[in-house]
Design an enzyme around this catalytic site. Structure first.
Site: not given
Ligand code: DQQ
Length: 585
Positions: A62-63, A79, A190, A244, A279
């Site tokens: 992800n991010d 991530q 974050d 986020e 979010d």
């Molecule tokens: N993904 C992370 C968080 C963030 C979220 C966790 C945003 O830190 O807020 O994998 O997609």
């Protein structure tokens, strides 16, 4: 009566959650416990893996995290679940590049192992280059009590341009929720890149919420290690829910060149951008405004808000939890964003991976000072080969022309439209003005208009059983006496598989077709359709999972289904080479 319905609804919800083994946790990603640590097997047949968008060989991502350039090398952390194709077991994976196109995987940079810091997850964060040129990372850790805290990590060896090893020398978080600061420990995450004021004090923001109010909490520090929370947040907004991945950075007025995040304190020639990832709805919104270091006050431009129809988005399709950095090598700001799948979790587990990075994009302020331009970095053009061009071609009503000699599943297409008789534009119903995405849904590719739909059909099968179309429609707003240009990405026919999300995406683009030609650029990469209008004034990234239109069986067309003709003043299409993504994670 209402209470009974509510009870029934809650009961059904609980049954659904238990049956499907789904758990929705505070980190905004659904949790599929049974799949979290299920080792992935990669099937041979992989029509949806990308050729020039960044992705690791397997598993969930992800991010983007902590992007930066250090000693001439670009770094992308992200991530990553090392154990499965769904969210969970999150670490900071790492890749490096010398050109933002070709990448080498590096060992995991930050693993969640410390009970006080991050044992339950090393979540998103950012990199900052300190005054002496040293990089440092701030990230969210989830500690053994399941609290979100902010931690710091340093490179072990500063002479290594690849920054392979990272350490966490402190035993304690550098920012933590306490009774005194009243921060909600499950909505505190974050940290942004830091920026330095003329007072030599560092600032960062951390995302949070207070009930339904989205908040960018401001922290200050003299040494980047000891931080204190400022009472007043940098900014907040009622009704947004959790913010986020907040980001705050300067942009130059009247130039595409960017400004170092920390070197703008005396610069009158800049504006500021505050980006928040909502979010609740999974979109990245931004405002443009002004900022005073003396009072630490950010004031968005009049009318600039971070949600809803009039809010500005980095992208109007699938693009979330983005991060940008100042690239001093090329004097520009580069933006990364996460593109989630539109396929079912079962399909993700079957194919062994989930999530891709959008192309790295350059960001600059429009000359109006009101909005950004966001376009792929120029290095992506290195992958172009064998151009095909078409000039001055009139697309008559109901015409479809095939663009041959291009690898249509892996291509880059630029097209310029003109020759529009704007007196024929359809009058827009005022109720549609605030609902461009619904307008695209309602007036898809196959609904005839006057000026439009015209654009491209990509990832199309031979018999047109499948295609994704990216198109414009031009309306007239009689209240303002101006034209409105709608840009849509229509996925409703993108796949014969009905198990995938085929939502349409759309937005109005701030161009005046009387003054300017209409520009569209679409990059096609197997399961990604990434489109930019008017030099990045709007972009839409979409996913498509065709069953027929794969590899060599994918075709590319330009089309006009409006009742008026439109001219292609120039179309250029390139087959794209595969980016070199090497190394082991
Ligand atoms: N993904 C992370 C968080 C963030 C979220 C966790 C945003 O830190 O807020 O994998 O997609």
């Amino acid at each position: 009566m209402v209470v009974t319905y509510l009870k029934q609804f809650l009961l059904l919800l609980v049954i659904f959650i238990v049956l499907c083994d789904v758990e929705v946790i505070k980190a905004s990603h659904p949790v599929y416990k049974g799949y979290q640590s299920l080792e992935t097997t990669l099937p041979k047949n992989q029509p949806y893996r990308t050729a020039f968008h960044f992705q690791p060989p397997r598993n969930w991502i992800n991010d983007p995290n902590g992007p930066m350039v250090y000693k001439g090398i670009y770094h992308l952390f992200y991530q990553y679940n090392p154990k499965g194709a769904v969210w969970g077991n999150i670490v900071w994976a790492h890749a490096t590049s010398s050109d933002l196109v070709n990448w080498e995987h590096r060992p995991v940079a930050i693993s969640p192992i410390e009970p006080n810091l991050d044992v339950s997850g090393a979540w998103s964060g950012s990199a900052t280059i300190l005054q002496d040129g040293k990089p440092v990372i701030l990230y969210t850790g989830v500690n053994s009590q399941n609290q979100q805290v902010q931690n710091i990590a340093f490179p072990k060896n500063l002479s290594d341009p690849y920054l392979i090893e990272w350490t966490k020398p402190l035993q304690k978080p550098i920012m933590a929720p306490t009774i005194q600061n009243q921060i909600n420990s499950s909505s505190f995450r974050d940290p942004s890149t830091g920026w330095l004021g003329p007072d030599n004090v560092w600032r960062v923001v951390v995302g949070s919420k207070i009930r339904r109010r989205g908040v960018a909490i401001l922290y200050k520090s003299r040494d980047f290690v000891h931080w204190s929370k400022v009472k007043k947040p940098l900014h907040s907004a009622q009704g947004n829910g959790m913010w986020e991945c907040p980001a705050f950075y300067p942009v130059s007025i009247g130039s595409r060149d960017s400004v170092d995040t920390s070197k703008s304190s005396h610069d009158l020639n800049v504006k500021y951008v505050l980006k928040v990832s909502l979010d609740d709805i999974k979109h990245d919104y931004y405002t443009v405004g002004s900022y005073s270091y003396h009072t630490d006050t950010y004031t968005p431009n009049n009318g600039s808000i971070e949600n809803g129809f009039s809010g500005l988005r980095y992208d109007y399709g699938k693009f979330y939890a983005s991060k940008s950095f100042y690239d001093g090598e090329k004097n520009r700001r580069v933006l990364w964003g996460w593109v989630n799948e539109s396929s079912s979790v079962n399909d993700d587990v079957k194919k062994g991976w989930s999530g891709v990075m959008a192309l790295p994009r350059r960001v600059w302020l429009d000359k109006s000072g009101k909005q950004l331009h966001i376009c792929p970095v120029q290095e992506i053009k290195k992958l172009r080969r064998d151009p095909v061009t078409l000039t001055n071609h009139v697309l008559q009503p109901t015409s479809l022309i095939q663009i041959n000699n291009v690898t249509a599943a892996q291509a880059d297409v630029e097209i310029t439209f003109d020759g529009l008789d704007l007196s024929k534009a359809e009058i827009i119903d005022p109720s549609w003005i605030s609902k461009p995405q619904m307008l695209c849904q309602e007036k898809g590719t196959s609904v005839r208009g006057s000026l439009g739909p015209f654009g491209l059909k990509v990832l199309a099968s031979k018999g047109l059983e499948e295609y994704t179309s990216v198109f414009f429609r031009i309306f007239k707003n009689v209240q303002t006496n101006q034209n409105m240009v709608l840009m849509c990405s229509d996925q409703s026919r993108s796949s014969l598989d009905n198990d995938v999300d085929k939502s349409n995406y759309g937005t109005f683009v701030d161009v005046d077709p009387i003054q300017e030609k209409l520009l569209l650029r679409t990059l096609i990469d197997h399961s990604i359709v990434e489109s930019f209008a008017a030099e990045g004034k709007a972009s839409i990234i979409a996913r498509a999972y065709p069953q027929l239109a794969i590899h060599r069986a994918a075709y590319l067309y330009a089309f006009n289904y409006g009742s008026q003709s439109v001219r292609i003043s120039k179309l250029s299409a390139w087959s794209m080479k595969r980016a070199q993504i090497t190394g082991k994670l």
